[in-house]
Design an enzyme around this catalytic site. Sequence first.
Site, short mmCIF file in Angstrom:
data_model
loop_
_atom_site.label_atom_id
_atom_site.label_comp_id
_atom_site.label_asym_id
_atom_site.label_seq_id
_atom_site.Cartn_x
_atom_site.Cartn_y
_atom_site.Cartn_z
N ARG A 1 16.88 26.55 -15.92
CA ARG A 1 17.02 25.25 -16.90
C ARG A 1 15.81 24.36 -16.58
O ARG A 1 15.53 23.74 -17.46
CB ARG A 1 18.19 24.66 -16.61
CG ARG A 1 19.44 25.53 -17.03
CD ARG A 1 20.81 24.95 -16.36
NE ARG A 1 21.11 24.07 -16.80
CZ ARG A 1 22.36 23.18 -16.44
NH1 ARG A 1 22.92 23.87 -15.35
NH2 ARG A 1 22.75 22.33 -17.15
N GLU B 1 7.34 22.90 6.24
CA GLU B 1 7.71 21.55 5.73
C GLU B 1 8.63 20.72 6.72
O GLU B 1 9.54 21.37 7.34
CB GLU B 1 8.50 21.74 4.75
CG GLU B 1 8.66 20.85 3.52
CD GLU B 1 9.21 21.19 2.11
OE1 GLU B 1 10.46 20.57 1.75
OE2 GLU B 1 8.72 21.82 1.45
N THR C 1 13.71 39.32 -16.05
CA THR C 1 14.12 39.89 -17.44
C THR C 1 13.79 38.39 -18.40
O THR C 1 13.96 37.50 -17.96
CB THR C 1 15.70 40.14 -17.43
OG1 THR C 1 16.55 38.87 -17.14
CG2 THR C 1 16.19 41.34 -16.66
N HIS D 1 8.09 16.91 -1.15
CA HIS D 1 9.40 17.30 -1.59
C HIS D 1 10.45 16.23 -2.38
O HIS D 1 11.50 15.90 -1.70
CB HIS D 1 10.11 18.16 -0.68
CG HIS D 1 11.02 18.94 -0.96
ND1 HIS D 1 11.49 20.28 -0.31
CD2 HIS D 1 12.07 19.25 -2.07
CE1 HIS D 1 12.28 21.05 -0.84
NE2 HIS D 1 12.65 20.41 -1.92
N ILE D 2 9.68 15.72 -3.36
CA ILE D 2 10.56 14.69 -3.92
C ILE D 2 11.05 14.99 -5.32
O ILE D 2 11.24 14.16 -6.09
CB ILE D 2 10.01 13.29 -4.09
CG1 ILE D 2 8.48 13.66 -4.68
CG2 ILE D 2 9.52 12.93 -2.61
CD1 ILE D 2 7.48 12.30 -5.02
N ALA E 1 9.08 24.69 -6.05
CA ALA E 1 10.31 25.43 -5.89
C ALA E 1 10.35 25.50 -4.44
O ALA E 1 11.28 24.36 -3.93
CB ALA E 1 10.07 26.84 -6.53
N ARG E 2 9.84 26.45 -3.53
CA ARG E 2 10.06 26.41 -2.00
C ARG E 2 8.62 26.83 -1.71
O ARG E 2 7.89 27.68 -2.16
CB ARG E 2 11.18 27.47 -1.77
CG ARG E 2 12.44 26.78 -1.85
CD ARG E 2 12.87 25.70 -1.17
NE ARG E 2 14.38 25.54 -1.45
CZ ARG E 2 14.74 24.17 -1.93
NH1 ARG E 2 13.88 23.59 -2.58
NH2 ARG E 2 15.92 23.97 -2.04
#
Length: 325
Positions: free
Chosen positions: A155, A264, A177, A283-284, A234-235
Amino acid sequence: MKPVIIASGKVRPVAVEKLQSIADFRMYAGGGQPPEEMWAAWLQEADALYATGNIRVDEALLAKAPKLKVVVQSSVGYDNIDIDACTRRGIPVGNTPGVLVDATADLAFGLILCSARLLHVGWEHVKNGAWGRRKSMGFGVDLANKTLGIVGLGRIGAAVAARAQASRMKVVYHNRTQRPDDAALGVTYVSFDELLATSDFVLAMLPLSKATEGLFDRNAFAKMKPTARFINVARGKIVDTAALQEALQEKWIAYAALDVTDPEPLPGDHPLLTLDNIMITPHIGSATVETRDAMAMLTVENLLAGLAGQPMPACVNPEAVQKKA
Ligand code: DGY
């Protein structure tokens, strides 16, 4: 008897107010890990855990929390939570998808724009009184007619694609996929390798899992264009940080803009910070007043539903409840 709800980190005031009105609510707001002895005592009594990314919710923690009925977290990611362990104990886990889509997509697009136009460098330039020497800052690159490659188009990725299309970018993506609605979104499905080889901007939007850990390694960076800009919202752990550093130093790629890092927080003396072709935000992605409040209130709704044994508005493991019933 009021339920005991414990929080391992700071909770938004709007949610604190609600939780204090219905529960014996205890919040550790000191930053980092909660002190061991206090935390063990809280866990012993807790009916609900409002977790934050600073703690691991795993077998060891669950074993110390015999009354625990529900775990919730104010984030869409839950890589710090052992979902299988919670499910085995019949503990539903709530997260906050949906409400942070626009804020996170805005930040991702902001990093794409910064990596193209170096807004932050321009500001430093002006602040340092160097405006008259504008040329020394160099030029950016256009977004129009460039290709944005999104790895992990969910999303938030779709919301970034819409923003990129407004800037007349072409958008390709790679997921495990192909999405059935990709034509409607105006995005093109390609293999991971093709995305790396053809994108001017590579945006990482994948959740962290065993399959995605270290996905962006030396091989991946070596396949990108030397003019490519890499953006991660993302991470941190989906990137091999040493490989990224090498890719930036050796100019395999042109630039990186990161909202997440490994480790982090990034220590002030980390080698990445010595490079001049990178910018990093702390990380905002979801850090706006409105979004963080919406996330906190969804977390409270999840928590209350979980305590009442009702379906949560957003549950990662709904099967946990059936298991308990
Ligand atoms: C999320 O919701 O997963 C954000 O990255 C905050 O952790």
